[in-house]
Design a protein around this motif. Structure first.
Motif, mmCIF file in Angstrom:
data_model
loop_
_atom_site.group_PDB
_atom_site.id
_atom_site.type_symbol
_atom_site.label_atom_id
_atom_site.label_comp_id
_atom_site.label_asym_id
_atom_site.label_seq_id
_atom_site.Cartn_x
_atom_site.Cartn_y
_atom_site.Cartn_z
ATOM 1 N N VAL A 141 0.838 -1.198 0.000
ATOM 2 C CA VAL A 141 0.000 0.000 0.000
ATOM 3 C C VAL A 141 0.874 1.249 0.000
ATOM 4 N N THR A 142 1.959 1.227 0.783
ATOM 5 C CA THR A 142 2.848 2.392 0.824
ATOM 6 C C THR A 142 3.418 2.684 -0.563
ATOM 7 N N ASN A 143 3.817 1.652 -1.291
ATOM 8 C CA ASN A 143 4.343 1.840 -2.649
ATOM 9 C C ASN A 143 3.299 2.498 -3.551
ATOM 10 N N LEU A 144 2.046 2.038 -3.436
ATOM 11 C CA LEU A 144 0.974 2.573 -4.283
ATOM 12 C C LEU A 144 0.662 4.026 -3.937
ATOM 13 N N LEU A 145 0.729 4.368 -2.647
ATOM 14 C CA LEU A 145 0.508 5.756 -2.249
ATOM 15 C C LEU A 145 1.613 6.659 -2.796
ATOM 16 N N VAL A 146 2.841 6.161 -2.772
ATOM 17 C CA VAL A 146 3.944 6.946 -3.326
ATOM 18 C C VAL A 146 3.738 7.164 -4.821
ATOM 19 N N ARG A 147 3.326 6.117 -5.535
ATOM 20 C CA ARG A 147 3.059 6.270 -6.965
ATOM 21 C C ARG A 147 1.975 7.309 -7.197
ATOM 22 N N GLU A 148 0.924 7.296 -6.387
ATOM 23 C CA GLU A 148 -0.164 8.257 -6.533
ATOM 24 C C GLU A 148 0.346 9.679 -6.367
ATOM 25 N N ALA A 149 1.227 9.880 -5.373
ATOM 26 C CA ALA A 149 1.789 11.213 -5.148
ATOM 27 C C ALA A 149 2.679 11.633 -6.315
ATOM 28 N N VAL A 150 3.515 10.718 -6.779
ATOM 29 C CA VAL A 150 4.409 11.020 -7.900
ATOM 30 C C VAL A 150 3.604 11.376 -9.146
ATOM 31 N N ASP A 151 2.502 10.665 -9.386
ATOM 32 C CA ASP A 151 1.659 10.944 -10.554
ATOM 33 C C ASP A 151 1.006 12.320 -10.469
ATOM 34 N N GLY A 152 0.905 12.863 -9.247
ATOM 35 C CA GLY A 152 0.285 14.169 -9.067
ATOM 36 C C GLY A 152 1.259 15.324 -9.171
ATOM 37 N N MET A 153 2.506 15.038 -9.508
ATOM 38 C CA MET A 153 3.537 16.078 -9.615
ATOM 39 C C MET A 153 4.209 16.016 -10.985
ATOM 40 N N ASP A 154 4.796 17.136 -11.386
ATOM 41 C CA ASP A 154 5.626 17.139 -12.587
ATOM 42 C C ASP A 154 7.024 16.608 -12.269
ATOM 43 N N GLN A 155 7.480 16.893 -11.054
ATOM 44 C CA GLN A 155 8.799 16.431 -10.610
ATOM 45 C C GLN A 155 8.747 16.176 -9.115
ATOM 46 N N THR A 156 9.226 15.008 -8.684
ATOM 47 C CA THR A 156 9.238 14.651 -7.271
ATOM 48 C C THR A 156 10.663 14.747 -6.734
ATOM 49 N N GLU A 157 10.824 15.460 -5.608
ATOM 50 C CA GLU A 157 12.150 15.646 -5.020
ATOM 51 C C GLU A 157 12.408 14.717 -3.841
ATOM 52 N N GLU A 158 11.383 14.528 -3.003
ATOM 53 C CA GLU A 158 11.597 13.778 -1.755
ATOM 54 C C GLU A 158 10.296 13.125 -1.311
ATOM 55 N N VAL A 159 10.397 11.914 -0.801
ATOM 56 C CA VAL A 159 9.249 11.202 -0.248
ATOM 57 C C VAL A 159 9.623 10.610 1.106
ATOM 58 N N ASP A 160 8.790 10.882 2.104
ATOM 59 C CA ASP A 160 8.930 10.265 3.429
ATOM 60 C C ASP A 160 7.751 9.333 3.655
ATOM 61 N N ILE A 161 8.035 8.068 3.944
ATOM 62 C CA ILE A 161 7.016 7.066 4.256
ATOM 63 C C ILE A 161 7.103 6.774 5.749
ATOM 64 N N THR A 162 5.977 6.767 6.429
ATOM 65 C CA THR A 162 5.980 6.453 7.857
ATOM 66 C C THR A 162 4.911 5.411 8.159
#
Length: 365
Positions: A141-162
């Motif tokens: 699920v964490t991987n899928l949430l990260v993909r969702e966030a990345v898809d909502g940006m033109d460029q992703t700089e940093e991701v924190d998963i907790t």
């Protein structure tokens, strides 16, 4: 018990290895409702497999098999899909699945093993078999949430998963052992596009878990999702942290790490006692929470995307995600090769077919 060698060579079976374990049983039961008589609970202890089979009124069948031994690919000739719920040391069984053209799902969180499996990508393509990794809560699920966030940006700089885990939930022994073994590890993460060495239960960071749970301090932990998404989604900086629902126990663990007590976990007797102690800690709830904080750019402006899920029983959601993924892989033809979940599915793909969709709160700043 049915003799597998005498079954007609129709490739329609689902083997759940470790199917009589805590998570495996839930996966079997859910798949057994959709595919009665085609789901097998597989493991070395026949009596446990048979007892579990009887409790399902035969919708799940028992099979005695030790996958750590040599497996002839012919044994898998009737198996369309394997769901692996136990940790392995090598990839021999997965290679046997490839030879048989059998698809494979793994719920393990052991990244060193996942790296071994990733190396089979071209082999799986040649054999026309699909391997799906990072299936569960974290990773999954964490991987899928990260993909969702990345898809909502033109460029992703940093991701924190907790990840927050509730002490009230009784996890399987293997899961507790893995958690204890990770408490004193040093490992590499991706920072600014390069590898950096970090240590578990250090570098604490305050995380907002929403109105219900508030702010919690979480510490680095060697979950495999941070390693996978950094590569599959090409994110320069990724980290995963862990906290428990008990603030004081989380704090006590960070202090124990700082003063060097976790080094004693190298002593087998102390390590085993710690594993037992986790099952005796009073209080806590049967809950989990996952939070993804992603920073990047959209249309030339900085953007922060926060995603939060709070739920009950981590084992239940792991089993639900695994069973849902198995259902889709059984019914649909996916590309051959080795993939992490975020490479083949979106969070919407999973939400549409989950019996109880995840409650996701999203904030975009």
């Amino acid at each position: 018990m049915q003799d597998v060698s005498k079954v007609e060579t129709v490739k329609d079976q689902i083997w759940v290895v470790g199917g009589y374990g805590q998570v495996g049983q839930m996966i079997c039961i859910q798949l057994g409702k959709s595919f009665p008589g085609k789901v097998w609970a597989v493991g070395p202890r026949l009596n446990r497999a048979e007892e579990f089979s009887q409790s399902t009124n035969g919708s799940v069948l028992p099979l005695q098999l030790d996958v750590t031994k040599h497996i002839d690919p012919l044994m898998l000739s009737t198996v369309k899909l394997v769901v692996m719920c136990v940790d392995q040391m090598d990839t021999r069984f997965i290679e046997a699945c490839a030879e048989a053209g059998t698809d494979y799902i793994d719920i393990t969180a052991k990244y060193d093993f996942l790296v071994q499996v990733e190396r089979l990508h071209e082999h799986m393509q040649v054999k026309q078999a699909t391997v799906m990794l990072s299936v569960g809560l974290s990773p999954g699920v964490t991987n899928l949430l990260v993909r969702e966030a990345v898809d909502g940006m033109d460029q992703t700089e940093e991701v924190d998963i907790t990840v927050m885990l509730g002490l009230g939930e009784k996890h399987g022994k293997a899961a507790v052992q893995w958690t204890v073994d990770q408490m004193n590890t040093t490992y590499q993460v991706t920072q600014n596009g390069k590898y950096a060495e970090v240590s578990s239960f250090e570098d604490g960071r305050w995380i907002d878990f929403g109105e219900q749970l508030g702010w919690r301090k979480a510490y680095r932990f060697n979950f495999s999702d941070q390693h996978a998404v950094a590569r599959t989604l090409q994110i320069p900086t990724v980290s995963t942290r862990l906290c428990l629902d008990s603030r004081w126990i989380t704090r006590a663990m960070s202090v124990a790490k700082r003063v060097g007590l976790f080094r004693l976990l190298r002593v087998s007797s102390i390590r085993n006692a710690t594993v037992k102690a986790f099952g005796l800690i009073p209080g806590g709830e049967e809950m989990y929470a996952v939070k993804v904080d992603a920073k990047g750019w959209k249309k030339g402006k900085p953007v922060v995307i926060e995603q939060l899920i709070v739920g009950q029983r981590e084992a239940d959601v792991t089993a639900a995600i695994a069973a849902t993924t198995a259902d889709k892989m059984y019914r649909e033809e996916l590309a051959s090769g080795v993939f992490h979940m975020e490479q083949s599915f979106s969070i919407q793909d999973v939400q549409r077919v989950l019996h109880t969709p995840l409650q996701i709160t999203t904030k975009i700043n």
